[in-house]
Design a protein around this motif. Structure first.
Motif, PDB file in Angstrom:
ATOM      1  N   GLU A 171      47.060  56.434  42.074  1.00  0.00           N
ATOM      2  CA  GLU A 171      47.074  55.317  41.126  1.00  0.00           C
ATOM      3  C   GLU A 171      45.949  55.463  40.114  1.00  0.00           C
ATOM      4  N   LYS A 172      46.128  54.798  38.988  1.00  0.00           N
ATOM      5  CA  LYS A 172      45.074  54.784  37.970  1.00  0.00           C
ATOM      6  C   LYS A 172      43.953  53.873  38.449  1.00  0.00           C
ATOM      7  N   GLY A 173      42.726  54.251  38.084  1.00  0.00           N
ATOM      8  CA  GLY A 173      41.553  53.455  38.444  1.00  0.00           C
ATOM      9  C   GLY A 173      40.710  54.156  39.494  1.00  0.00           C
ATOM     10  N   SER A 174      39.570  53.549  39.779  1.00  0.00           N
ATOM     11  CA  SER A 174      38.595  54.159  40.695  1.00  0.00           C
ATOM     12  C   SER A 174      38.550  53.505  42.067  1.00  0.00           C
ATOM     13  N   VAL A 175      39.502  52.599  42.349  1.00  0.00           N
ATOM     14  CA  VAL A 175      39.528  51.896  43.633  1.00  0.00           C
ATOM     15  C   VAL A 175      40.875  52.083  44.293  1.00  0.00           C
ATOM     16  N   ALA A 176      40.842  52.435  45.574  1.00  0.00           N
ATOM     17  CA  ALA A 176      42.094  52.532  46.342  1.00  0.00           C
ATOM     18  C   ALA A 176      42.549  51.129  46.707  1.00  0.00           C
ATOM     19  N   THR A 177      43.745  50.776  46.285  1.00  0.00           N
ATOM     20  CA  THR A 177      44.297  49.459  46.610  1.00  0.00           C
ATOM     21  C   THR A 177      45.313  49.609  47.727  1.00  0.00           C
ATOM     22  N   PRO A 178      45.782  48.496  48.317  1.00  0.00           N
ATOM     23  CA  PRO A 178      46.760  48.607  49.414  1.00  0.00           C
ATOM     24  C   PRO A 178      47.989  49.421  48.995  1.00  0.00           C
ATOM     25  N   PHE A 179      48.527  50.163  49.952  1.00  0.00           N
ATOM     26  CA  PHE A 179      49.668  51.035  49.705  1.00  0.00           C
ATOM     27  C   PHE A 179      50.873  50.270  49.189  1.00  0.00           C
ATOM     28  N   GLU A 180      51.524  50.865  48.190  1.00  0.00           N
ATOM     29  CA  GLU A 180      52.753  50.288  47.616  1.00  0.00           C
ATOM     30  C   GLU A 180      53.846  51.321  47.719  1.00  0.00           C
TER      31      GLU A 180
END
Length: 180
Positions: A171-180
């Motif tokens: 994903e774009k960005g520097s933070v891992a977010t919850p899996f989609e």
């Protein structure tokens, strides 16, 4: 942020298995959108109640080669973007070294490794953040892609055994977010 649009990996939870199922022991596409180079070991797609669908990569000899990769199309659209690759890793064998990853660019002039490194061998959520370099100097065609390898073992000579990996997300960005 609307859901359904952040993960650039297709089938990162290994839910779609239209191509084939079973144990894979040679180079090629395995289940939908996943490619592996395999010499000596194997890749198998399994299910359990904790991790749901996952890929199990088994290194049976220290000279084996096993990769798990996805080829993300239209690499030029990621030029200068900060990206985060994340995934869940479990059941790794005991070893003193780390697991390896690689992000590469395949373009009309060949293949260029953009990022490679390692992450801790322990189980859990892993994330790797990187910024794609300026790609304006490269030429692209319909066969160009970013090669995303959250795991590779190429004659490492360091350990044998099996690991599980699932919920792979880019994903774009520097933070891992919850899996989609």
């Amino acid at each position: 942020k609307p859901s359904g649009f952040k993960n650039y990996i297709i089938n990162g939870g290994f839910d779609v298995k239209q191509r084939s199922v079973g144990v894979f022991t040679s180079d090629g596409y395995t289940i939908d959108r996943w490619f592996s180079y395999i010499t000596g070991g194997n890749v198998e797609y399994l299910y359990n109640s904790t991790y749901k669908n996952y890929a199990q990569l088994t290194v049976s000899n220290t000279t084996d080669t096993i990769t798990l990769e996805q080829r993300v199309e239209f690499p030029d659209k990621y030029s200068l973007e900060t990206m985060t690759l994340s995934f869940d890793l479990f059941g790794p064998p005991s070893a003193s070294n780390a697991m390896k990853y690689e992000i590469a660019l395949v373009h009309t002039g060949g293949r260029a490794s953009l990022f490679h490194g390692s992450y801790s061998i322990g189980a859990g959520k892993k994330s790797i953040t990187f910024t794609v370099p300026d790609l304006s100097g490269y030429t692209f065609d319909a066969s160009s892609y970013l090669e995303i390898r959250p795991f590779y073992y190429i004659s490492e000579g360091t350990w044998t055994g099996a690991i599980g990996i699932t919920n792979i997300q880019l994903e774009k960005g520097s933070v891992a977010t919850p899996f989609e």
